[in-house]
Scaffold this motif. Structure first.
Motif, short mmCIF file in Angstrom:
data_model
loop_
_atom_site.label_atom_id
_atom_site.label_comp_id
_atom_site.label_asym_id
_atom_site.label_seq_id
_atom_site.Cartn_x
_atom_site.Cartn_y
_atom_site.Cartn_z
N LEU A 34 -17.70 -37.21 -3.60
CA LEU A 34 -17.30 -35.94 -3.01
C LEU A 34 -17.16 -36.09 -1.50
CD1 LEU A 34 -20.10 -34.14 -4.95
CD2 LEU A 34 -17.70 -33.77 -5.47
N ARG A 85 -17.82 -33.78 2.09
CA ARG A 85 -18.33 -32.57 2.72
C ARG A 85 -17.25 -32.07 3.68
NH1 ARG A 85 -23.87 -31.41 4.20
NH2 ARG A 85 -24.39 -33.48 3.43
N MET A 95 -25.93 -27.66 -0.06
CA MET A 95 -24.77 -28.37 -0.61
C MET A 95 -24.77 -28.31 -2.13
SD MET A 95 -23.04 -28.97 1.89
CE MET A 95 -21.64 -29.74 1.10
N GLN A 120 -23.05 -25.27 -3.04
CA GLN A 120 -21.60 -25.43 -2.87
C GLN A 120 -20.99 -26.23 -4.03
OE1 GLN A 120 -19.66 -24.16 -0.35
NE2 GLN A 120 -21.50 -23.05 0.24
N PHE A 121 -21.69 -27.30 -4.41
CA PHE A 121 -21.21 -28.14 -5.52
C PHE A 121 -21.18 -27.35 -6.83
CE2 PHE A 121 -22.31 -31.17 -8.98
CZ PHE A 121 -21.13 -31.89 -8.98
N GLY A 144 -21.06 -24.13 -7.10
CA GLY A 144 -20.02 -23.11 -6.97
C GLY A 144 -18.64 -23.68 -7.31
N LEU A 145 -18.37 -24.89 -6.82
CA LEU A 145 -17.09 -25.55 -7.10
C LEU A 145 -16.94 -25.79 -8.60
CD1 LEU A 145 -14.55 -27.12 -6.01
CD2 LEU A 145 -16.02 -29.14 -5.91
N LYS A 146 -18.02 -26.30 -9.21
CA LYS A 146 -17.98 -26.60 -10.64
C LYS A 146 -17.87 -25.32 -11.48
CE LYS A 146 -18.61 -31.09 -11.36
NZ LYS A 146 -17.69 -31.84 -12.23
N HIS A 165 -16.49 -22.58 -10.47
CA HIS A 165 -15.12 -22.10 -10.23
C HIS A 165 -14.14 -22.81 -11.17
CE1 HIS A 165 -11.69 -20.56 -8.03
NE2 HIS A 165 -11.22 -21.78 -7.93
N GLU A 166 -14.40 -24.08 -11.43
CA GLU A 166 -13.54 -24.84 -12.34
C GLU A 166 -13.85 -24.56 -13.80
OE1 GLU A 166 -12.62 -29.02 -10.14
OE2 GLU A 166 -14.66 -28.74 -10.84
N LEU A 210 -16.50 -25.65 -15.36
CA LEU A 210 -17.19 -26.79 -15.97
C LEU A 210 -18.70 -26.59 -16.02
CD1 LEU A 210 -15.09 -29.60 -14.26
CD2 LEU A 210 -14.99 -28.92 -16.66
N ASP A 220 -13.24 -22.01 0.28
CA ASP A 220 -14.18 -21.31 -0.61
C ASP A 220 -15.46 -22.11 -0.76
OD1 ASP A 220 -12.39 -19.29 -0.97
OD2 ASP A 220 -11.53 -20.11 -2.82
N PHE A 221 -15.33 -23.43 -0.81
CA PHE A 221 -16.50 -24.30 -0.98
C PHE A 221 -16.47 -25.38 0.09
CE2 PHE A 221 -15.15 -22.78 -5.18
CZ PHE A 221 -16.24 -21.96 -5.45
N LEU A 222 -17.65 -25.70 0.61
CA LEU A 222 -17.73 -26.70 1.68
C LEU A 222 -17.85 -28.11 1.13
CD1 LEU A 222 -20.06 -24.76 4.14
CD2 LEU A 222 -17.57 -24.90 4.11
N ILE A 223 -17.35 -28.29 -0.06
CA ILE A 223 -17.41 -29.60 -0.72
C ILE A 223 -16.14 -29.75 -1.56
CG2 ILE A 223 -18.55 -28.94 -2.89
CD1 ILE A 223 -20.55 -31.26 -2.30
N ALA A 224 -15.64 -30.97 -1.66
CA ALA A 224 -14.42 -31.20 -2.44
C ALA A 224 -14.50 -32.58 -3.08
CB ALA A 224 -13.19 -31.10 -1.55
N TYR A 225 -13.64 -32.79 -4.09
CA TYR A 225 -13.62 -34.10 -4.73
C TYR A 225 -12.93 -35.10 -3.81
CZ TYR A 225 -14.92 -31.66 -8.97
OH TYR A 225 -15.56 -30.90 -9.89
N LYS A 226 -13.51 -36.28 -3.75
CA LYS A 226 -12.89 -37.33 -2.96
C LYS A 226 -11.66 -37.84 -3.72
CE LYS A 226 -14.36 -41.47 -0.49
NZ LYS A 226 -15.47 -42.41 -0.30
#
Lengths: 275, 304
Positions: free
Chosen positions: A73, A75, A136, A139-140, A142-144, A146-147, A149, B295-301
């Motif tokens: 990932l 940041r 973090m 945040q992680f 939240g991202l997951k 949102h997807e 998953l 929206d999120f302070l993290i993303a997939y590399k």
């Protein structure tokens, strides 16, 4: 020697044909519908019904989880005062791509009496503070989420047979080998719930486990595997693209050229319009 | 009505994608541009990962430029010699661009760089088109006559390996089209565009080619540059989603024909201003994506 070999073949054949019968006499205490998710060209996510039978008096959670894997990932942060971009790498060594939990009760209600950490039912147990700081991690997660998953649906596991599929009751006596010995077969109850997987879910094997809570302890009651696989054209195209990238690229270009030339021919200007 | 894209690894709404292709095709037919520079950012806005959007758009442009090349070859408006020089540069640039994307993906910066390049290119081109259109509407024509050759002209004249391009009726150093081809090739790989929106003004203002061969020669070069990018992206990055390209193509073919017919009834300067506004709106949307908190302070590399 030949007789021995023949006897071995016959024995093996009998064992193979007998296995479904064995399966029927000892059905799984947890049933997924469907057990295998097929990703075809019309796939747009899946809803998987889970039905299970647990001993009476238990609260329970069902956890769907992919194999732990490395997640790379970045940041995001501000650079030059106004541009949001990657400002640092984060590597999570063993986090599943999919993590969903359905429970009969809020986990906070059982947490004071039971040590939940080893069961990985909460995000903080799945990704401890030593792996990723809470900010973090949020945040992680939240991202997951949102997807689609990651999800924890407290109360998402209901008691009783599913209304949508009444046939789906797990046969009585099914979990006998998995349940605590003190509980007899007729003192069981049915649970059902739904996992929702997004279209972006990856193929693979995902574990589904029931964890029961009673008398200040948690017990693994049963488990099964959900299979997700590409099928048909989606599978063929993916294989071609990933395993034979050069051929795929050439084919994609050739088809595009043919389509383009055909289009040019069909819509070509008439001779009196060309000037 | 959904369709699963095996390479993007997600499902898309078919009418929306065909409609998007139709919209961009309509604009490209109306304004006489390739449309690739609008398609990729719009795909990104619809949730297609930037790398897949750019690579699949290249595949779609192969079809669009084949169609255009067919028409121009019938009209004999392609300077094949110039096109080949631009093409050699374009193939080298495209190869360089694909490698660059590979490196950027490994660094987790591919999406960011693609967005930044888009904002800069769309901002520059949109602003230029807007001002040019406004100037033309006010009736002020640019005077290009100058007392003595500009620095650019003197520099070009000084370059070695001069060649004659009879169809374009120019004599110029072979280095110029090669370098320009490399530049457009890199952009084609990075942005998933044919590069026509850069190549056409480059041919007119820098190569001084006559207008009637510019578009055909640009399409000729774009066709082969995008074939190269499509094959390389498929082979090295596995980011070409052919089904996505096909859906976009279906829409754009129809949209372009409608756009061409409608465009015949509109004034060129008005069209230019309208196009510049569309370009600037897309640019602003992408710019906001870069400067507003995500929206999120993290993303997939490396994207998904």
């Amino acid at each position: 020697m030949r007789r021995v070999a023949f006897a071995l073949v016959v024995h093996a054949g009998l064992a193979v044909t007998a296995s479904p019968v064995m399966g029927q006499s000892q059905p799984s205490p947890i049933v997924l519908d469907p057990q295998t998710v097929k990703i075809g060209m019309t796939f747009d996510g899946a809803s998987i019904e889970v039905r299970c039978r647990i001993p009476s008096g238990y609260e329970a959670a069902v956890r769907l989880m992919g194999r732990p894997e490395r997640q790379e990932l970045v940041r995001l942060g501000k650079r030059a005062g106004f541009l949001w971009m990657g400002v640092g790498a984060i590597t999570l060594e063993s986090v599943p791509a999919v993590f969903q939990v359905l429970t009969t009760v809020p986990l906070a209600d059982v947490a004071p009496q039971i040590t939940l950490a080893p069961w990985s039912l909460r995000y903080a147990d799945l990704i401890p503070d030593r792996v990723l700081d809470p900010t973090m991690r949020a945040q992680f997660v939240g991202l997951k989420e949102h997807e689609g998953l990651f999800a924890i649906r407290e109360g998402g596991l209901a008691r009783g047979a599913s209304v949508s599929s009444p046939r789906g009751a797990v046969p009585k006596g099914a979990p006998a080998q998995a349940m605590p010995a003190a509980v007899s077969d007729d003192k069981t109850e049915l649970l059902h719930g739904h996992f929702r997987l997004p279209a972006g879910v990856r193929p693979g094997d995902y574990s589904v486990e029931i964890i029961g809570f009673k008398d200040r302890r948690a017990v693994r009651l049963a488990g099964t595997t959900l299979h997700i696989e590409h099928v048909g054209v989606a599978r063929a195209l993916r294989r071609l693209a990933l395993d034979h990238g050069l051929a795929y690229g050439i084919a994609a270009s050739l088809i595009a050229i043919v389509v383009g030339l055909l289009t040019g021919f069909i819509f070509r200007p008439k001779s009196d319009e060309s000037h | 009505m959904h369709l699963y894209l095996p390479i993007a690894g997600n499902a898309i709404n078919v009418p929306i994608m065909v409609g998007l292709g139709g919209l961009v095709g309509f604009l490209s037919g109306l304004f006489g541009v390739g449309g690739g520079f609008l398609m990729t950012p719009l795909l990104m806005m619809l949730g297609i990962p930037a790398t897949v959007a750019a690579a699949s758009d290249s595949n779609q442009i192969v079809a669009a430029s084949s169609s255009g090349c067919y028409a121009h070859s019938c009209a004999r408006t392609i300077d094949i010699r110039m096109g080949l020089f631009l093409l050699v540069g374009g193939v080298a640039g495209g190869t360089l661009g694909v490698q660059l994307i590979k490196v950027l993906r490994s660094l987790g910066a591919a999406e960011f760089v693609i967005r930044v390049v888009y904002v800069l290119m769309l901002g520059g081109i949109g602003t230029y088109m807007l001002f040019e259109g406004l100037h033309a509407l006010r009736g002020r024509r640019k005077t290009v006559a100058v007392a003595r050759p500009s620095f650019y002209q003197r520099a070009i004249e000084a370059l070695p390996f001069k060649l004659s391009f009879p169809r374009s009726k120019i004599t110029i150093s072979a280095i110029v089209p090669l370098v320009l081809g490399v530049f457009v090739g890199v952009l084609a790989a990075l942005m998933g565009v044919g590069g026509g929106f850069i190549m056409v003004p480059v041919m007119i203002y820098l190569l001084r080619m006559p207008m009637h061969v510019v578009v055909g020669t640009s399409l000729f070069q774009i066709l082969f540059t995008c074939i190269n990018v499509t094959i390389l992206q498929s082979y090295m990055n596995h980011t070409v989603d052919f089904l996505l390209a096909l859906l976009l193509l279906l829409g754009s073919v129809i949209g372009a024909q409608i756009g061409v017919r409608l465009g015949k009834g509109l004034k060129g300067d008005q069209l230019k201003i309208l196009m510049s506004l569309v370009v600037l709106v897309v640019m602003v949307k992408m710019l906001l994506g870069l400067i507003l908190a995500p929206d999120f302070l993290i993303a997939y590399k490396g994207g998904h």
